[in-house]
Motif scaffolding. Structure first.
Motif, short mmCIF file in Angstrom:
data_model
loop_
_atom_site.label_atom_id
_atom_site.label_comp_id
_atom_site.label_asym_id
_atom_site.label_seq_id
_atom_site.Cartn_x
_atom_site.Cartn_y
_atom_site.Cartn_z
N PRO A 15 0.85 -1.20 0.00
CA PRO A 15 0.00 0.00 0.00
C PRO A 15 0.89 1.25 0.00
O PRO A 15 2.06 1.19 0.37
CB PRO A 15 -0.81 -0.11 1.29
N VAL A 16 0.33 2.36 -0.41
CA VAL A 16 1.11 3.59 -0.59
C VAL A 16 1.87 3.97 0.68
O VAL A 16 3.05 4.30 0.63
CB VAL A 16 0.22 4.76 -1.07
N SER A 17 1.23 3.92 1.82
CA SER A 17 1.91 4.32 3.06
C SER A 17 3.13 3.44 3.33
O SER A 17 4.17 3.91 3.79
CB SER A 17 0.95 4.31 4.25
N ALA A 18 3.02 2.16 3.03
CA ALA A 18 4.16 1.24 3.22
C ALA A 18 5.24 1.48 2.16
O ALA A 18 6.43 1.30 2.45
CB ALA A 18 3.67 -0.20 3.18
N LYS A 19 4.86 1.89 0.95
CA LYS A 19 5.84 2.20 -0.08
C LYS A 19 6.73 3.36 0.36
O LYS A 19 7.94 3.35 0.13
CB LYS A 19 5.15 2.56 -1.40
N ILE A 20 6.13 4.33 1.01
CA ILE A 20 6.88 5.50 1.48
C ILE A 20 7.94 5.05 2.49
O ILE A 20 9.11 5.41 2.38
CB ILE A 20 5.90 6.54 2.07
N THR A 21 7.54 4.27 3.45
CA THR A 21 8.47 3.75 4.46
C THR A 21 9.52 2.86 3.81
O THR A 21 10.72 2.96 4.12
CB THR A 21 7.71 2.96 5.54
N TYR A 22 9.10 2.02 2.90
CA TYR A 22 10.00 1.07 2.24
C TYR A 22 11.13 1.80 1.51
O TYR A 22 12.30 1.46 1.67
CB TYR A 22 9.21 0.21 1.26
N ASP A 52 7.26 13.28 -2.88
CA ASP A 52 6.13 13.68 -3.73
C ASP A 52 4.96 12.72 -3.53
O ASP A 52 3.81 13.16 -3.42
CB ASP A 52 6.58 13.70 -5.19
N LEU A 53 5.25 11.43 -3.47
CA LEU A 53 4.19 10.45 -3.24
C LEU A 53 3.53 10.68 -1.89
O LEU A 53 2.30 10.64 -1.78
CB LEU A 53 4.75 9.02 -3.33
N GLU A 54 4.33 10.94 -0.87
CA GLU A 54 3.76 11.17 0.47
C GLU A 54 2.85 12.40 0.48
O GLU A 54 1.74 12.36 1.02
CB GLU A 54 4.87 11.34 1.50
N THR A 55 3.30 13.49 -0.13
CA THR A 55 2.51 14.72 -0.18
C THR A 55 1.17 14.47 -0.88
O THR A 55 0.11 14.87 -0.39
CB THR A 55 3.29 15.83 -0.90
N LYS A 56 1.22 13.79 -2.00
CA LYS A 56 0.00 13.54 -2.77
C LYS A 56 -0.89 12.50 -2.09
O LYS A 56 -2.11 12.57 -2.19
CB LYS A 56 0.37 13.15 -4.19
N HIS A 57 -0.27 11.57 -1.40
CA HIS A 57 -1.05 10.57 -0.66
C HIS A 57 -1.83 11.24 0.47
O HIS A 57 -3.02 10.96 0.67
CB HIS A 57 -0.12 9.49 -0.12
N LEU A 58 -1.18 12.12 1.20
CA LEU A 58 -1.85 12.82 2.30
C LEU A 58 -2.97 13.70 1.78
O LEU A 58 -4.05 13.77 2.39
CB LEU A 58 -0.83 13.64 3.10
N LYS A 68 -6.76 12.16 -5.80
CA LYS A 68 -6.53 10.72 -5.93
C LYS A 68 -5.84 10.40 -7.26
O LYS A 68 -4.96 9.55 -7.32
CB LYS A 68 -7.83 9.95 -5.79
N THR A 69 -6.21 11.12 -8.29
CA THR A 69 -5.55 10.94 -9.59
C THR A 69 -4.08 11.36 -9.50
O THR A 69 -3.20 10.68 -10.04
CB THR A 69 -6.29 11.75 -10.68
N ALA A 70 -3.82 12.46 -8.81
CA ALA A 70 -2.44 12.93 -8.63
C ALA A 70 -1.64 11.92 -7.82
O ALA A 70 -0.47 11.62 -8.13
CB ALA A 70 -2.43 14.30 -7.95
N ARG A 71 -2.25 11.35 -6.78
CA ARG A 71 -1.58 10.32 -5.98
C ARG A 71 -1.27 9.09 -6.83
O ARG A 71 -0.17 8.54 -6.77
CB ARG A 71 -2.44 9.91 -4.78
N TRP A 78 6.77 6.42 -8.61
CA TRP A 78 7.47 5.70 -7.54
C TRP A 78 7.78 4.27 -7.98
O TRP A 78 8.90 3.79 -7.82
CB TRP A 78 6.63 5.69 -6.26
N ASN A 79 6.77 3.58 -8.53
CA ASN A 79 6.97 2.19 -8.98
C ASN A 79 8.09 2.12 -10.02
O ASN A 79 8.96 1.24 -9.93
CB ASN A 79 5.68 1.63 -9.58
N THR A 80 8.08 3.02 -10.97
CA THR A 80 9.11 3.03 -12.02
C THR A 80 10.48 3.31 -11.43
O THR A 80 11.47 2.65 -11.79
CB THR A 80 8.76 4.09 -13.09
N THR A 81 10.55 4.25 -10.52
CA THR A 81 11.82 4.61 -9.88
C THR A 81 12.37 3.45 -9.07
O THR A 81 13.57 3.13 -9.16
CB THR A 81 11.65 5.86 -8.99
#
Length: 129
Positions: A15-22, A52-58, A68-71, A78-81
């Motif tokens: 999930p997005v929140s875990a991706k940020i931590t990961y 950027d992902l964290e900002t858009k997720h929040l 949600k589209t921006a997130r 993030w996935n590509t990076t």
């Protein structure tokens, strides 16, 4: 010789929140790691994409469809990076589980050398009916 690669399924499915931590943990694991002198993408890029992902997720948590589209778009970046970072680790590790693990990534199961067919049991009697 057994070889392994970075297990991409594990971090892409988070999930997005875990991706940020990961990804923040991977930056810590790779910073100053002598196995990875010139990460590509750079760790600064991974940090920027993660922020950027964290900002858009929040923003998406309490926002509407535009947020949600921006997130979702930031998650694709993030996935590509992170796939690119995994490719870099794989290019350095060349299948070495210890090196992959030193970057904090989880290696895939190692490929095993196939064994020959088992020996035919001897001394057994077969009864035909």
């Amino acid at each position: 010789m057994p070889t392994s690669k970075v297990n991409r399924n594990l971090f892409i499915q988070l999930p997005v929140s875990a991706k940020i931590t990961y990804s923040r943990d991977r930056v810590v694991d790779m910073t100053g790691n002598p196995n990875f002198p010139t990460p590509s993408p750079t760790l600064a890029t991974v940090t920027t994409v993660t922020n950027d992902l964290e900002t858009k997720h929040l923003a998406a948590e309490g926002g509407g469809s535009a947020q949600k589209t921006a997130r979702d778009a930031a998650e694709k970046v993030w996935n590509t990076t992170m796939r690119a970072e995994a490719d870099y680790v794989d290019s350095i590790a060349l299948g070495n589980v210890v090196i992959i693990s030193s970057a904090g990534f989880t290696p895939t199961d190692t490929e095993r050398t196939p064994h020959g067919a088992p020996a035919k049991p001897e001394g057994q009697k077969f009864i035909h009916t």
